[in-house]
Design a protein around this motif. Structure first.
Motif, PDB file in Angstrom:
ATOM      1  N   GLN A   1     -31.592 -39.203  -6.935  1.00  0.00           N
ATOM      2  CA  GLN A   1     -30.233 -39.507  -6.520  1.00  0.00           C
ATOM      3  C   GLN A   1     -29.479 -38.233  -6.190  1.00  0.00           C
ATOM      4  OE1 GLN A   1     -28.074 -42.384  -9.042  1.00  0.00           O
ATOM      5  NE2 GLN A   1     -29.986 -42.772 -10.140  1.00  0.00           N
ATOM      6  N   GLY A   2     -28.538 -38.325  -5.250  1.00  0.00           N
ATOM      7  CA  GLY A   2     -27.666 -37.213  -4.919  1.00  0.00           C
ATOM      8  C   GLY A   2     -28.290 -36.218  -3.960  1.00  0.00           C
ATOM      9  N   SER A   3     -27.600 -35.095  -3.783  1.00  0.00           N
ATOM     10  CA  SER A   3     -28.074 -34.017  -2.920  1.00  0.00           C
ATOM     11  C   SER A   3     -27.601 -32.684  -3.493  1.00  0.00           C
ATOM     12  CB  SER A   3     -27.543 -34.197  -1.488  1.00  0.00           C
ATOM     13  OG  SER A   3     -26.124 -34.159  -1.471  1.00  0.00           O
ATOM     14  N   GLY A   4     -28.288 -31.630  -3.096  1.00  0.00           N
ATOM     15  CA  GLY A   4     -27.968 -30.309  -3.615  1.00  0.00           C
ATOM     16  C   GLY A   4     -29.117 -29.725  -4.398  1.00  0.00           C
ATOM     17  N   SER A   5     -28.848 -28.696  -5.169  1.00  0.00           N
ATOM     18  CA  SER A   5     -29.873 -28.038  -5.978  1.00  0.00           C
ATOM     19  C   SER A   5     -30.500 -29.049  -6.950  1.00  0.00           C
ATOM     20  CB  SER A   5     -29.254 -26.883  -6.760  1.00  0.00           C
ATOM     21  OG  SER A   5     -30.213 -26.265  -7.590  1.00  0.00           O
ATOM     22  N   PRO A   6     -31.843 -29.090  -7.058  1.00  0.00           N
ATOM     23  CA  PRO A   6     -32.496 -30.130  -7.873  1.00  0.00           C
ATOM     24  C   PRO A   6     -32.403 -29.891  -9.384  1.00  0.00           C
ATOM     25  CG  PRO A   6     -34.157 -28.690  -6.945  1.00  0.00           C
ATOM     26  CD  PRO A   6     -32.843 -28.261  -6.342  1.00  0.00           C
ATOM     27  N   ILE A   7     -32.226 -30.989 -10.099  1.00  0.00           N
ATOM     28  CA  ILE A   7     -32.301 -30.998 -11.563  1.00  0.00           C
ATOM     29  C   ILE A   7     -33.266 -32.101 -11.971  1.00  0.00           C
ATOM     30  CG2 ILE A   7     -31.071 -31.377 -13.736  1.00  0.00           C
ATOM     31  CD1 ILE A   7     -28.553 -30.369 -12.472  1.00  0.00           C
ATOM     32  N   LEU A   8     -34.228 -31.773 -12.793  1.00  0.00           N
ATOM     33  CA  LEU A   8     -35.181 -32.747 -13.306  1.00  0.00           C
ATOM     34  C   LEU A   8     -34.842 -33.065 -14.755  1.00  0.00           C
ATOM     35  CD1 LEU A   8     -37.812 -34.415 -13.218  1.00  0.00           C
ATOM     36  CD2 LEU A   8     -39.064 -32.302 -13.748  1.00  0.00           C
ATOM     37  N   LEU A   9     -34.634 -34.357 -15.045  1.00  0.00           N
ATOM     38  CA  LEU A   9     -34.298 -34.800 -16.394  1.00  0.00           C
ATOM     39  C   LEU A   9     -35.534 -35.440 -17.024  1.00  0.00           C
ATOM     40  CD1 LEU A   9     -30.838 -36.498 -15.619  1.00  0.00           C
ATOM     41  CD2 LEU A   9     -31.300 -34.107 -16.218  1.00  0.00           C
ATOM     42  N   ILE A  10     -35.943 -34.927 -18.180  1.00  0.00           N
ATOM     43  CA  ILE A  10     -37.157 -35.411 -18.843  1.00  0.00           C
ATOM     44  C   ILE A  10     -36.788 -35.955 -20.218  1.00  0.00           C
ATOM     45  CG2 ILE A  10     -39.473 -34.822 -19.643  1.00  0.00           C
ATOM     46  CD1 ILE A  10     -39.427 -32.467 -17.714  1.00  0.00           C
ATOM     47  N   HIS A  11     -37.084 -37.221 -20.450  1.00  0.00           N
ATOM     48  CA  HIS A  11     -36.753 -37.861 -21.720  1.00  0.00           C
ATOM     49  C   HIS A  11     -37.631 -37.354 -22.852  1.00  0.00           C
ATOM     50  CE1 HIS A  11     -40.400 -40.361 -21.699  1.00  0.00           C
ATOM     51  NE2 HIS A  11     -40.175 -40.585 -20.415  1.00  0.00           N
ATOM     52  N   ASP A  12     -37.277 -37.722 -24.066  1.00  0.00           N
ATOM     53  CA  ASP A  12     -38.022 -37.309 -25.255  1.00  0.00           C
ATOM     54  C   ASP A  12     -39.452 -37.841 -25.200  1.00  0.00           C
ATOM     55  OD1 ASP A  12     -38.593 -36.232 -27.702  1.00  0.00           O
ATOM     56  OD2 ASP A  12     -37.260 -37.520 -28.853  1.00  0.00           O
ATOM     57  N   LEU A  13     -40.381 -37.100 -25.777  1.00  0.00           N
ATOM     58  CA  LEU A  13     -41.770 -37.550 -25.844  1.00  0.00           C
ATOM     59  C   LEU A  13     -41.885 -38.550 -26.991  1.00  0.00           C
ATOM     60  CD1 LEU A  13     -44.582 -37.362 -24.711  1.00  0.00           C
ATOM     61  CD2 LEU A  13     -45.043 -35.450 -26.246  1.00  0.00           C
ATOM     62  N   ASN A  14     -41.561 -39.786 -26.676  1.00  0.00           N
ATOM     63  CA  ASN A  14     -41.489 -40.849 -27.667  1.00  0.00           C
ATOM     64  C   ASN A  14     -41.820 -42.163 -26.970  1.00  0.00           C
ATOM     65  OD1 ASN A  14     -40.255 -43.056 -29.272  1.00  0.00           O
ATOM     66  ND2 ASN A  14     -39.395 -41.413 -30.514  1.00  0.00           N
ATOM     67  N   ILE A  15     -42.600 -43.017 -27.610  1.00  0.00           N
ATOM     68  CA  ILE A  15     -43.034 -44.251 -26.950  1.00  0.00           C
ATOM     69  C   ILE A  15     -41.875 -45.215 -26.694  1.00  0.00           C
ATOM     70  CG2 ILE A  15     -45.497 -44.300 -27.468  1.00  0.00           C
ATOM     71  CD1 ILE A  15     -42.995 -45.915 -29.787  1.00  0.00           C
ATOM     72  N   CYS A  16     -40.737 -44.991 -27.312  1.00  0.00           N
ATOM     73  CA  CYS A  16     -39.565 -45.833 -27.069  1.00  0.00           C
ATOM     74  C   CYS A  16     -38.657 -45.253 -25.985  1.00  0.00           C
ATOM     75  CB  CYS A  16     -38.759 -46.008 -28.360  1.00  0.00           C
ATOM     76  SG  CYS A  16     -39.650 -46.843 -29.680  1.00  0.00           S
ATOM     77  N   SER A  17     -38.944 -44.050 -25.531  1.00  0.00           N
ATOM     78  CA  SER A  17     -38.070 -43.367 -24.585  1.00  0.00           C
ATOM     79  C   SER A  17     -38.471 -43.665 -23.144  1.00  0.00           C
ATOM     80  CB  SER A  17     -38.112 -41.852 -24.818  1.00  0.00           C
ATOM     81  OG  SER A  17     -37.615 -41.529 -26.090  1.00  0.00           O
ATOM     82  N   SER A  18     -37.509 -43.471 -22.243  1.00  0.00           N
ATOM     83  CA  SER A  18     -37.723 -43.651 -20.812  1.00  0.00           C
ATOM     84  C   SER A  18     -36.591 -42.953 -20.079  1.00  0.00           C
ATOM     85  CB  SER A  18     -37.748 -45.141 -20.450  1.00  0.00           C
ATOM     86  OG  SER A  18     -36.461 -45.712 -20.632  1.00  0.00           O
ATOM     87  N   ALA A  19     -36.588 -43.067 -18.754  1.00  0.00           N
ATOM     88  CA  ALA A  19     -35.520 -42.468 -17.960  1.00  0.00           C
ATOM     89  C   ALA A  19     -34.163 -43.093 -18.267  1.00  0.00           C
ATOM     90  CB  ALA A  19     -35.838 -42.606 -16.476  1.00  0.00           C
ATOM     91  N   TYR A  20     -34.163 -44.246 -18.927  1.00  0.00           N
ATOM     92  CA  TYR A  20     -32.906 -44.890 -19.314  1.00  0.00           C
ATOM     93  C   TYR A  20     -32.066 -43.963 -20.194  1.00  0.00           C
ATOM     94  CZ  TYR A  20     -29.716 -48.381 -21.317  1.00  0.00           C
ATOM     95  OH  TYR A  20     -28.594 -49.071 -21.696  1.00  0.00           O
ATOM     96  N   GLU A  21     -32.720 -43.037 -20.854  1.00  0.00           N
ATOM     97  CA  GLU A  21     -32.043 -42.069 -21.718  1.00  0.00           C
ATOM     98  C   GLU A  21     -30.953 -41.296 -20.971  1.00  0.00           C
ATOM     99  OE1 GLU A  21     -33.678 -37.915 -23.348  1.00  0.00           O
ATOM    100  OE2 GLU A  21     -34.720 -39.615 -24.270  1.00  0.00           O
ATOM    101  N   TRP A  22     -31.080 -41.215 -19.642  1.00  0.00           N
ATOM    102  CA  TRP A  22     -30.161 -40.414 -18.835  1.00  0.00           C
ATOM    103  C   TRP A  22     -29.168 -41.249 -18.041  1.00  0.00           C
ATOM    104  CZ3 TRP A  22     -30.733 -35.634 -20.415  1.00  0.00           C
ATOM    105  CH2 TRP A  22     -31.996 -35.204 -20.866  1.00  0.00           C
ATOM    106  N   ASN A  23     -29.144 -42.551 -18.237  1.00  0.00           N
ATOM    107  CA  ASN A  23     -28.373 -43.408 -17.339  1.00  0.00           C
ATOM    108  C   ASN A  23     -26.865 -43.153 -17.368  1.00  0.00           C
ATOM    109  OD1 ASN A  23     -28.027 -44.667 -19.930  1.00  0.00           O
ATOM    110  ND2 ASN A  23     -27.422 -46.547 -18.898  1.00  0.00           N
TER     111      ASN A  23
END
Length: 322
Positions: free
Chosen positions: A58-80
């Motif tokens: 999403q968006g434009s400009g300099s890239p930022i990569l968001l990585i969720h916790d290494l946990n079986i309950c985690s997902s990208a939803y962590e950053w919503n």
């Protein structure tokens, strides 16, 4: 009773028990995934060599990569709660790690270096340029390892409540290896996983570890974590087995001293252990900057998104467009 009758009785009891376990496993899977909470209209997939990786852009400009916790309950939803604001000034990527969320969950041994390869390949093939990275919890270890392996891919790094360096240095033992084999078994292992990872245990983690103010906990967050831990026929148990067996651990102390990236650590100050752990990293690399977010624990990006975004903008030198 003759030994033949005893054997027949034991076999019948064992068969019935396994049958009940199978029914329970199927019921848990149905209940956990029926709402399809992980669906995202912006979803994309990266066909990586070890499995398809779910991601969003999403968006434009300099890239930022968001990585969720290494946990079986985690997902990208962590950053919503932070993606929308960050995408006003940057191109924001989120992903589900292999074995998590909506990414594939193959039956293999998950190691720290597997995720180093994933992040390296994702930045090379999908992002295609120097990238800032924000990672939660133990995911920070393979981001640091990726920095040490190739300093041309990652720019600035923000670690959100990173894992304890001493615990992360522990290696697999005979006992933990046996545990992995048990959890990986088809019916019994799945049943054990379901007893350890369910809505009640996830809710306890949110109340005791993830959030400081329990009134901020949303039922959707718990149910999404529940779904993430069981999607794709509960195959997250393979990652769970690897985590419990310490295969995802890595001693990053030796590589910290060789990293030239700007590294920031953000901690939730409601848990004193977070600050102590951050100091471990700073002792290894004094140039690391530490910032605290008031009234939060493990997931400040979910509990206090406005304060979290403010820290990201300060540490990453992001200027508001307004």
């Amino acid at each position: 009773m003759s030994w033949k009758k005893k054997l027949t009785t034991c076999t019948a009891i064992a068969g019935t028990t396994v049958g009940i376990m199978h029914v329970v496993n199927r019921l848990v899977y149905y209940i956990s995934t029926m709402d399809n909470l992980l669906f995202n209209k912006d979803e994309k997939f990266y066909d990586w060599r070890f499995g398809r990786i779910f991601y969003t852009k999403q968006g434009s400009g300099s890239p930022i990569l968001l990585i969720h916790d290494l946990n079986i309950c985690s997902s990208a939803y962590e950053w919503n709660k932070v993606v929308g604001e960050l995408s006003k000034t940057n191109t924001v990527y989120t992903l589900d790690l292999l074995g998590c969320g909506s990414s594939q969950k193959p039956n293999l041994t998950y190691t720290n270096y597997l995720y180093v390869q994933l992040i390296t390949d994702f930045i090379k093939h999908i992002i295609g340029e120097h990238t800032d990275v924000i990672a939660t919890g133990e995911s920070g270890t393979f981001v640091l390892m990726a920095c040490a392996n190739d300093n041309t891919l990652i720019n600035k790094v923000m670690l959100v409540n990173p894992g304890d360096l001493v615990s992360l240095a522990k290696i697999p033992t005979k006992r933990t290896k046996l545990l992995r084999h048990i959890i990986n078994t088809p019916v019994i292992g799945t049943f054990i996983y379901n007893m350890k990872v369910n809505k009640r245990t996830i809710e306890e983690d949110y109340r005791n570890q993830y959030y400081y103010n329990q009134n901020n906990i949303e039922e959707k967050s718990i149910m999404t974590a529940f779904e993430a831990s069981h999607k794709y026929n509960t195959h997250s148990k393979y990652l769970y087995a690897s985590i419990k067996s310490r295969y995802t651990n890595a001693n990053v102390m030796h590589c910290l001293k060789n990293i030239n990236n700007s590294i920031f650590i953000v901690v939730g100050n409601a848990n004193p252990e977070n600050a102590l752990t951050a100091n471990q990293y700073q002792n290894q690399l004094p140039s690391i900057e530490i910032a605290e977010i008031e009234g939060t624990k493990h997931l400040p990006q979910m509990e206090s998104p406005e304060d979290f975004i403010e820290q990201v903008k300060i540490l990453f030198d992001i200027e508001d467009t307004e």
